[in-house]
Design an enzyme around this catalytic site. Structure first.
Site, PDB file in Angstrom:
ATOM      1  N   GLU A 158       0.827  -1.202   0.000  1.00  0.00           N
ATOM      2  CA  GLU A 158       0.000   0.000   0.000  1.00  0.00           C
ATOM      3  C   GLU A 158       0.864   1.255   0.000  1.00  0.00           C
ATOM      4  OE1 GLU A 158      -3.900  -1.597   2.491  1.00  0.00           O
ATOM      5  OE2 GLU A 158      -2.413  -0.359   3.519  1.00  0.00           O
ATOM      6  N   CYS A 159       0.636   2.121  -0.970  1.00  0.00           N
ATOM      7  CA  CYS A 159       1.264   3.439  -1.027  1.00  0.00           C
ATOM      8  C   CYS A 159       2.784   3.333  -0.906  1.00  0.00           C
ATOM      9  CB  CYS A 159       0.653   4.355   0.027  1.00  0.00           C
ATOM     10  SG  CYS A 159       0.894   6.122  -0.313  1.00  0.00           S
ATOM     11  N   GLY A 160       3.363   3.690   0.226  1.00  0.00           N
ATOM     12  CA  GLY A 160       4.797   3.567   0.391  1.00  0.00           C
ATOM     13  C   GLY A 160       5.283   2.153   0.159  1.00  0.00           C
ATOM     14  N   SER A 195      -1.012  -0.780  -4.704  1.00  0.00           N
ATOM     15  CA  SER A 195      -1.790   0.414  -5.008  1.00  0.00           C
ATOM     16  C   SER A 195      -1.400   1.536  -4.055  1.00  0.00           C
ATOM     17  CB  SER A 195      -3.290   0.124  -4.863  1.00  0.00           C
ATOM     18  OG  SER A 195      -4.061   1.285  -5.135  1.00  0.00           O
TER      19      SER A 195
END
Length: 448
Positions: A331-333, A426
């Site tokens: 997720e993200c990072g 994502s």
């Protein structure tokens, strides 16, 4: 099908009357987090058992408030968390607390749903924080407007950045029937910030001393505080989730580069039967042996590009488990480190894992902010996005299936979700309890 209704089992406990306030303001930057932290530490010193919640999706403020209150801080949100689950979390906290503080998000009426919507949904009175550094009597007009616009039940005011006792007296007199609950003086040392909000608590030098000093400087009118109305809560029913992850060990990256993790997500994984184990990529720790699945949450990898690029043992273990088909959620990072390269805000380029083709580039402009939902085969999984980077990728459709989340505000396409075998990545941050079945599926091997 989304799991919204939960079976109940017998619970022990009795109704409890608890002081509950939602700490809000006219806008961000008024001192909500500082005031909530000072109030939590002050009340705890006075012998009160305090629990704190944060309104809306947030990772960093809850970490700071956890340090102030010495208890985990969960999110409350009428959309992402849901009204029923938010009510249950409040009721559970009331079984252990004398005081519940809920820090709002942005301004009192900002967003859909807003902090005011949350306060009204649970009949929680509002404690308004006002930066009084450049006004005196006008504070009265500001807080009356906050009270009457909605309206909301306004319990009182915390005047922040007050210059003197005389300044505080002018504010109190101007507010007529609204009590001045507390004041805080101007701070010489504020909680530092960076592009995603406050810095992580472990990075703040002498944080405990700062929190203690805030509690010392908070002038709390105990008579006015004790006169606040109390809310009565019945013991909540205990949730029962299917054991979809029974016997499975989930390795979770957790350090300064991967710190954005909802406590409720961990609780949900455990309730689904999983055992979380933690490791630190920054310390070059490999994926733990025996793990059945891997979770790379968001955080600040862009601040640790050099260390992550040099973490050879961690990198080797990541490539190995991916090649073996281990389910991976990034997720993200967490997604950023799976790419080929990361360009930080100083324009330094760092090689990453190369499991996703493309480059992540940090930028000064906010790239995405807001609540989103992902329509999975198991139903809608809710969460949010908040990032300052962009992902430049030449991904080919025959190699990767690209799907999108949906923005809550307008229904438009949100963050892309990239899938490669058992790897899911994502910018979207999932809130697992919004759909435990969908969350569980992310950590199970998909059929080829």
């Amino acid at each position: 099908m989304v799991m919204t209704a939960m079976a109940a089992m017998d619970t022990h406990g009795a109704e409890r009357a608890v002081t509950v306030v939602l700490v809000s303001a006219i806008a961000s930057g008024q001192g909500k987090t500082t005031s909530t932290a000072a109030l939590a530490r002050k009340l705890a010193r006075l012998g009160k058992s305090v629990r704190v919640f944060k309104t809306g999706p947030d990772f960093i403020d809850p970490m700071m408030l956890e340090r102030a209150s010495r208890h985990a801080v969960q999110s409350l949100d009428l959309w992402m968390v849901g009204q029923k689950q938010s009510q249950a979390m409040l009721a559970q906290a009331a079984q252990q607390a004398d005081v519940i503080l809920i820090e709002g998000v942005m301004g009192l009426y900002d967003g859909n749903p807003s902090s005011a919507d949350l306060a009204r949904a649970f009949a929680v009175p509002v404690l308004a924080v006002v930066d009084a550094s450049a006004m005196a009597q006008t504070v009265g007009a500001v807080v009356m407007g906050l009270r009457d616009f909605g309206p909301v039940q306004l319990a009182g005011v915390v005047a922040n950045r007050v210059a003197s006792t005389g300044h505080a007296r002018m504010i109190a007199e101007a507010m007529r029937d609204i009590p001045l609950i507390a004041t805080l003086p101007r701070q010489q040392q504020a909680l530092p910030e960076r592009h995603l909000g406050l810095v992580l608590p472990d990075e703040v030098v002498a944080l405990e001393q700062i929190l203690d000093r805030l509690a010392d400087q908070l002038e709390l009118d105990l008579d006015a505080w004790d006169a606040l109305p109390k809310l009565v809560f019945s013991p909540p029913a205990a949730p029962i989730l299917p054991s979809l992850l029974s016997g499975r060990t989930i390795a979770i990256a957790r350090d300064a580069a991967f710190a954005f993790l909802y406590p409720a997500n961990l609780d949900c994984l455990r309730e689904l039967g999983a055992e979380p184990v933690f490791f630190s990529p920054l310390n070059d720790e490999p994926v733990p042996a025996g793990a059945d699945a891997l979770y790379l949450p968001g955080g600040y990898p862009e601040l640790h590009g050099q260390a992550l690029a040099r973490a050879s043992r961690w990198q080797q273990s990541m490539r190995k488990v991916h090649a073996a088909g281990m389910p991976i959620l990034a997720e993200c990072g967490g997604m950023m480190v799976l790419t080929e390269k990361l360009v930080d805000k100083q324009e330094s380029t760092w090689p990453m894992l190369g499991l996703l083709p493309g480059t992540v580039v940090m930028q000064n402009r906010l790239a995405a902010l807001g609540a989103q939902a992902w329509n999975t085969p198991q139903g809608s999984l809710r969460g949010h996005a908040f990032h300052y980077s962009r992902f430049e990728t030449p991904m080919q459709p025959q190699m990767y299936t690209q799907k999108h989340t949906q923005k809550h505000a307008d229904g438009e396409a949100g963050e892309a979700v990239y899938c490669d075998g058992n790897l899911t990545a994502s910018y979207f941050h999932s809130y697992f309890p919004s759909n435990p079945q969908a969350a569980a599926a992310l950590f199970l091997r998909r059929k080829p």
